[in-house]
Design a protein around this motif. Sequence first.
Motif, PDB file in Angstrom:
ATOM      1  N   GLU A 207       0.823  -1.205   0.000  1.00  0.00           N
ATOM      2  CA  GLU A 207       0.000   0.000   0.000  1.00  0.00           C
ATOM      3  C   GLU A 207       0.861   1.260   0.000  1.00  0.00           C
ATOM      4  O   GLU A 207       0.500   2.270  -0.607  1.00  0.00           O
ATOM      5  N   HIS A 208       1.994   1.212   0.694  1.00  0.00           N
ATOM      6  CA  HIS A 208       2.895   2.364   0.717  1.00  0.00           C
ATOM      7  C   HIS A 208       3.578   2.568  -0.631  1.00  0.00           C
ATOM      8  O   HIS A 208       3.951   3.688  -0.980  1.00  0.00           O
ATOM      9  N   HIS A 209       3.787   1.487  -1.384  1.00  0.00           N
ATOM     10  CA  HIS A 209       4.487   1.563  -2.667  1.00  0.00           C
ATOM     11  C   HIS A 209       3.563   1.178  -3.812  1.00  0.00           C
ATOM     12  O   HIS A 209       3.980   0.525  -4.763  1.00  0.00           O
ATOM     13  N   ARG A 210       2.311   1.587  -3.713  1.00  0.00           N
ATOM     14  CA  ARG A 210       1.359   1.257  -4.774  1.00  0.00           C
ATOM     15  C   ARG A 210       1.721   2.005  -6.056  1.00  0.00           C
ATOM     16  O   ARG A 210       2.318   3.092  -6.014  1.00  0.00           O
ATOM     17  N   PRO A 211       1.388   1.455  -7.218  1.00  0.00           N
ATOM     18  CA  PRO A 211       1.709   2.112  -8.492  1.00  0.00           C
ATOM     19  C   PRO A 211       0.924   3.409  -8.662  1.00  0.00           C
ATOM     20  O   PRO A 211      -0.163   3.579  -8.107  1.00  0.00           O
ATOM     21  N   THR A 212       1.500   4.340  -9.418  1.00  0.00           N
ATOM     22  CA  THR A 212       0.856   5.611  -9.722  1.00  0.00           C
ATOM     23  C   THR A 212       0.758   5.773 -11.229  1.00  0.00           C
ATOM     24  O   THR A 212       1.341   4.995 -11.994  1.00  0.00           O
ATOM     25  N   ALA A 213       0.037   6.815 -11.657  1.00  0.00           N
ATOM     26  CA  ALA A 213      -0.100   7.063 -13.094  1.00  0.00           C
ATOM     27  C   ALA A 213       1.248   7.400 -13.720  1.00  0.00           C
ATOM     28  O   ALA A 213       1.494   7.097 -14.888  1.00  0.00           O
ATOM     29  N   GLN A 214       2.141   8.035 -12.927  1.00  0.00           N
ATOM     30  CA  GLN A 214       3.466   8.376 -13.442  1.00  0.00           C
ATOM     31  C   GLN A 214       4.403   7.169 -13.435  1.00  0.00           C
ATOM     32  O   GLN A 214       5.329   7.095 -14.234  1.00  0.00           O
TER      33      GLN A 214
END
Length: 370
Positions: A207-214
Amino acid sequence: MSTKEGFPTGMDTEVEMLSLDGKEWQSRRCSVKHICRTRDAFTGLAIIRLPEDMSERPQDLKDLCAAFDMPPCTWLHQYQKATGFFLAQEGEQAGERTTYSTAFRFLLKHVNRNQSKSSSVNLTVGYSWTEIGIWTQWKPSHSSIMLCTIDNNDQASVWKDICRTLQDPQAIGVSRPSDWHAFVLPYITAAFDRSVWACRHVVRHMEHHRPTAQSPRPDYPIMHELARHSVHISENLAMSIKVCDSIEQEISDRQQSTPLSGPATQSARTQALRTIRSHKTLLECAHGRSDALTARLQNEMNLAFHIGGERDSAIAAQMAQSMKQDSAAMKAISVLGLVFLPGTFVSVSNLWTLNGHIQHSLTNGRPYIA
């Protein structure tokens, strides 16, 4: 707790035995043949750890079942691979109860993470199983023994916790059949709690390192692997709660069927029931947390899918914009063609006309001057 030299074992199967000698627990190693041969003469309390490959020693199993009233069926494949079970039986001689024995089993799964805390890249999730089998035998005013099989890896640390508790001689008082169950359940509950929290730490890391749009880099195989472990942990917890229900029901049934010898016995049984019920609620709490972890993992996977979908949509929009720009350029080229093509056509027509005049003049033998 002190350590004594065990009895010579030779090629016999060795076991680890903790026995209460006066006011101090003694640890020793001895053979299965010895503990079976001296069972009737033994008085007091003892905890015996059997080797985890005990099911592969048929003669030793036969001796153990006869000496400690262990139900032989508990060593069958169906029981040894079960998520959990509980059964109880009584021995009678001349119409009087001579022994009371029980058998129950718990199965735990422990998740471990191999990865640096600063990044979610190259995350690997490992796991290990801990199988715990418990057999108890109680003889009225004579002796009480608990036998157990715990995996050598013991990621759940159940055996270590038991040995640590026995450093205090007053930490355990087992004088009634139900006391062993009340004694061992706190260690089982603590082991399940560690199992759930180990899984929770990995989920929280995701959850802390979830993927982002970037930076859309979801690790779907790891997510699904962790979801599989979470489902197994929930399954084991659900079965452990049912085992506690069976133990609680067995103690309640014995209260009704077995005459009580006095207020002290009634109070001890009531206290054992309270201990079992309190730890059952802790197992239910851990089960709820495990189910929540499964839901959180599903949420992370859904979020990763949505982020991936948004990124794909953005790429498609960029491609559409590029195609629109290409279309505008093609229109400009078409307009230029429409503007300059007629003049080019006239020039080419004049060139062909001039060429025709030259050929005609050469044919007539007269020079042609434009």
